[in-house]
Scaffold this active site. Structure first.
Site, PDB file in Angstrom:
ATOM      1  N   THR A   7       0.820  -1.214   0.000  1.00  0.00           N
ATOM      2  CA  THR A   7       0.000   0.000   0.000  1.00  0.00           C
ATOM      3  C   THR A   7       0.854   1.265   0.000  1.00  0.00           C
ATOM      4  OG1 THR A   7      -0.068  -0.193   2.402  1.00  0.00           O
ATOM      5  CG2 THR A   7      -1.955  -1.080   1.198  1.00  0.00           C
ATOM      6  N   ALA A   9       4.214   3.896  -1.256  1.00  0.00           N
ATOM      7  CA  ALA A   9       4.609   4.552  -2.516  1.00  0.00           C
ATOM      8  C   ALA A   9       5.473   3.609  -3.361  1.00  0.00           C
ATOM      9  CB  ALA A   9       5.372   5.846  -2.208  1.00  0.00           C
ATOM     10  N   ARG A  95      21.711  -4.173   3.930  1.00  0.00           N
ATOM     11  CA  ARG A  95      22.527  -3.821   2.757  1.00  0.00           C
ATOM     12  C   ARG A  95      24.018  -4.013   2.942  1.00  0.00           C
ATOM     13  NH1 ARG A  95      19.471   1.786   1.601  1.00  0.00           N
ATOM     14  NH2 ARG A  95      17.616   0.960   0.524  1.00  0.00           N
ATOM     15  N   CYS A 124      18.009   4.595  -3.260  1.00  0.00           N
ATOM     16  CA  CYS A 124      17.634   5.185  -4.562  1.00  0.00           C
ATOM     17  C   CYS A 124      18.705   6.109  -5.143  1.00  0.00           C
ATOM     18  CB  CYS A 124      16.314   5.941  -4.421  1.00  0.00           C
ATOM     19  SG  CYS A 124      16.193   6.913  -2.909  1.00  0.00           S
ATOM     20  N   GLN A 151      16.474  15.502  -3.905  1.00  0.00           N
ATOM     21  CA  GLN A 151      15.667  14.292  -3.798  1.00  0.00           C
ATOM     22  C   GLN A 151      14.180  14.584  -3.602  1.00  0.00           C
ATOM     23  OE1 GLN A 151      19.272  12.111  -1.455  1.00  0.00           O
ATOM     24  NE2 GLN A 151      17.338  11.013  -1.383  1.00  0.00           N
ATOM     25  N   HIS A 244      14.635  11.885  -8.572  1.00  0.00           N
ATOM     26  CA  HIS A 244      15.817  12.419  -7.892  1.00  0.00           C
ATOM     27  C   HIS A 244      16.808  12.943  -8.936  1.00  0.00           C
ATOM     28  CE1 HIS A 244      14.311  10.745  -4.276  1.00  0.00           C
ATOM     29  NE2 HIS A 244      15.234   9.850  -3.987  1.00  0.00           N
TER      30      HIS A 244
HETATM   31  P1  A2P Z   1       0.156   0.138   5.812  1.00  0.00           P
HETATM   32  O1  A2P Z   1      -0.438   0.932   4.679  1.00  0.00           O
HETATM   33  O2  A2P Z   1      -0.719  -1.003   6.216  1.00  0.00           O
HETATM   34  O3  A2P Z   1       0.647   0.979   6.946  1.00  0.00           O
HETATM   35  P2  A2P Z   1       5.293   4.314   2.633  1.00  0.00           P
HETATM   36  O4  A2P Z   1       6.775   4.117   2.524  1.00  0.00           O
HETATM   37  O5  A2P Z   1       4.691   4.894   1.400  1.00  0.00           O
HETATM   38  O6  A2P Z   1       4.944   5.084   3.864  1.00  0.00           O
HETATM   39  O7  A2P Z   1       4.652   2.855   2.807  1.00  0.00           O
HETATM   40  C1  A2P Z   1       5.041   1.972   3.816  1.00  0.00           C
HETATM   41  C2  A2P Z   1       4.462   0.607   3.553  1.00  0.00           C
HETATM   42  O8  A2P Z   1       4.915  -0.298   4.573  1.00  0.00           O
HETATM   43  C3  A2P Z   1       2.946   0.549   3.602  1.00  0.00           C
HETATM   44  O9  A2P Z   1       2.484  -0.381   2.657  1.00  0.00           O
HETATM   45  C4  A2P Z   1       2.685   0.071   5.014  1.00  0.00           C
HETATM   46  O10 A2P Z   1       1.452  -0.606   5.170  1.00  0.00           O
HETATM   47  C5  A2P Z   1       3.792  -0.931   5.180  1.00  0.00           C
HETATM   48  N1  A2P Z   1       4.050  -1.232   6.589  1.00  0.00           N
HETATM   49  C6  A2P Z   1       4.348  -0.359   7.566  1.00  0.00           C
HETATM   50  N2  A2P Z   1       4.500  -1.004   8.753  1.00  0.00           N
HETATM   51  C7  A2P Z   1       4.305  -2.316   8.509  1.00  0.00           C
HETATM   52  C8  A2P Z   1       4.314  -3.515   9.307  1.00  0.00           C
HETATM   53  N3  A2P Z   1       4.586  -3.473  10.606  1.00  0.00           N
HETATM   54  N4  A2P Z   1       4.037  -4.702   8.684  1.00  0.00           N
HETATM   55  C9  A2P Z   1       3.772  -4.744   7.370  1.00  0.00           C
HETATM   56  N5  A2P Z   1       3.749  -3.662   6.558  1.00  0.00           N
HETATM   57  C10 A2P Z   1       4.009  -2.467   7.117  1.00  0.00           C
END
Ligand code: A2P
Length: 349
Positions: A7, A9, A95, A124, A151, A244
């Site tokens: 979900t 970016a 990494r 990136c 960036q 970037h």
């Molecule tokens: P969620 O939407 O359920 O919070 P971004 O870098 O755009 O902020 O997105 C971070 C991504 O990592 C999102 O899809 C978020 O899901 C997911 N995420 C954050 N914390 C966890 C977690 N503890 N377990 C699984 N996915 C996670």
């Protein structure tokens, strides 16, 4: 194939890259936190439900692309590998570990050969820089890199993109706002990104460089297999949503015969596109290269005082080559080399 952080970016860009990938994908399993229960993502014309990322969720997964932050990767990537999934991890968690290949396929695909199930996708800003510098390194030798980055906010995730949009709207209307996301959501001091630039990406290290800047140093040294390579980075967040840019000054071992020679080396390199024509005002900008997989190079100049120093302007889509495409490209390369499997010994770790 699982995408962890589906979900987010980068996760969204990963799914788009998988959609146009040559990988044989029987099923996509989008994963995120429990907060995303009930959401769906679109994949090849279907709405696929998002599932919570738990250790058990990885049974039956062959390939897992992670982009959900370092903590999630540390907790779940080893669990995924234990269950037989090859992991390509976009976080900085693994990494620099010796046994983890850190790979940009155009530059060091050979590092994939003895992977142990976990492969790291570089930062990136590092990815686009090493793609542009690899051909110069090969032809002239690299002594020192000085880089300043510009960036985009999408590198800091969805909330940062929303913050730029919200703040810009308020700012243009002459309305006030309280900055809440940048430079680092978890640190107390915040700065506006609308009408501003912020010379801090990630937390500070004791040496006065930020973690982002040190990633560019350490990851570049690891990818080029040259722990003595000198890299000086200044990383700056700018009010751009995607893409970037980097001003790179590179000191070469050997002075190039001409700038035409430099351009020829760059043009022949995989993943590099040269757009450089001052008479036509031609050079890459973030908006022009949005959605593209390649790294674009322009503004190529020899230094006025040192014949072995060259200046370049390097632009790429940070969500595509800087993250999602590089990860999928790693998976495609593994598949081509017959390496898309966890070596047997790793099951007992
Ligand atoms: P969620 O939407 O359920 O919070 P971004 O870098 O755009 O902020 O997105 C971070 C991504 O990592 C999102 O899809 C978020 O899901 C997911 N995420 C954050 N914390 C966890 C977690 N503890 N377990 C699984 N996915 C996670």
């Amino acid at each position: 194939v699982a995408v962890v952080g589906a979900t987010g970016a980068v996760g969204e860009a990963m799914i788009a890259e998988l959609e146009r990938s040559t990988l044989p994908i029987a099923e996509l399993v989008p994963m995120a936190s429990a907060r995303s229960a009930g959401k769906t993502v679109a994949f090849r014309g279907a709405e696929v439900p998002v599932v919570e990322a738990t250790p058990e969720a990885f049974s039956g997964i062959d390939l897992a692309l992670f982009s959900a932050g370092g903590q999630t990767s540390r907790a779940l990537a080893p669990e995924a590998v234990r269950r037989g999934a090859v992991v390509v991890d976009n976080s900085s968690a693994f990494r620099l570990e010796d046994r983890v290949p850190l790979v940009v396929p155009e530059v060091n695909a050979e590092a994939l050969t003895d992977h142990r199930g976990l492969i790291a996708n570089p930062n990136c800003s590092t990815i686009q820089m090493v793609v542009a510098l690899a051909p110069l390194r090969e032809r002239y030798g690299l002594r020192r890199i000085v880089v300043s980055t510009y960036q985009a906010v999408s590198g800091a995730g969805r909330r940062a993109v929303d913050a730029l949009r919200f703040e810009s709207g308020r700012w243009l209307e002459g309305e006030g706002f309280v900055p809440e996301v940048l430079p680092v959501a978890t640190l107390p001091v915040k700065y506006p990104i609308a009408d501003n630039v912020i010379p801090q990406i990630d937390r500070f290290e004791p040496n006065g460089f930020t973690f982002e800047q040190m990633k560019m140093v350490r990851e570049t040294q690891k990818i080029f297999g040259d722990p003595a390579l000198e890299v000086a980075a200044t990383c700056v967040r700018v009010p751009v949503t995607v893409g970037h840019s980097e001003a790179v000054t590179v000191e070469l071992e050997e002075a190039p015969a001409s700038m035409e020679d430099v351009i020829e080396a760059l043009r022949a390199a995989p993943g590099v596109v040269v757009w450089d024509d001052p008479t036509a005002q031609r050079y890459p900008t973030p908006m022009l290269v949005r959605g593209e997989r390649d790294v674009y190079v322009g503004r190529i100049r020899r230094d006025l005082f040192r014949p072995n120093v060259v200046h370049l302007w390097v632009v790429a889509d940070n969500l595509v080559k800087g993250a999602a495409w590089n990860a999928v490209q790693i998976a495609e390369t593994l598949e081509e080399k017959g390496l898309l499997r966890v070596p047997a010994t790793e099951g007992d770790r």
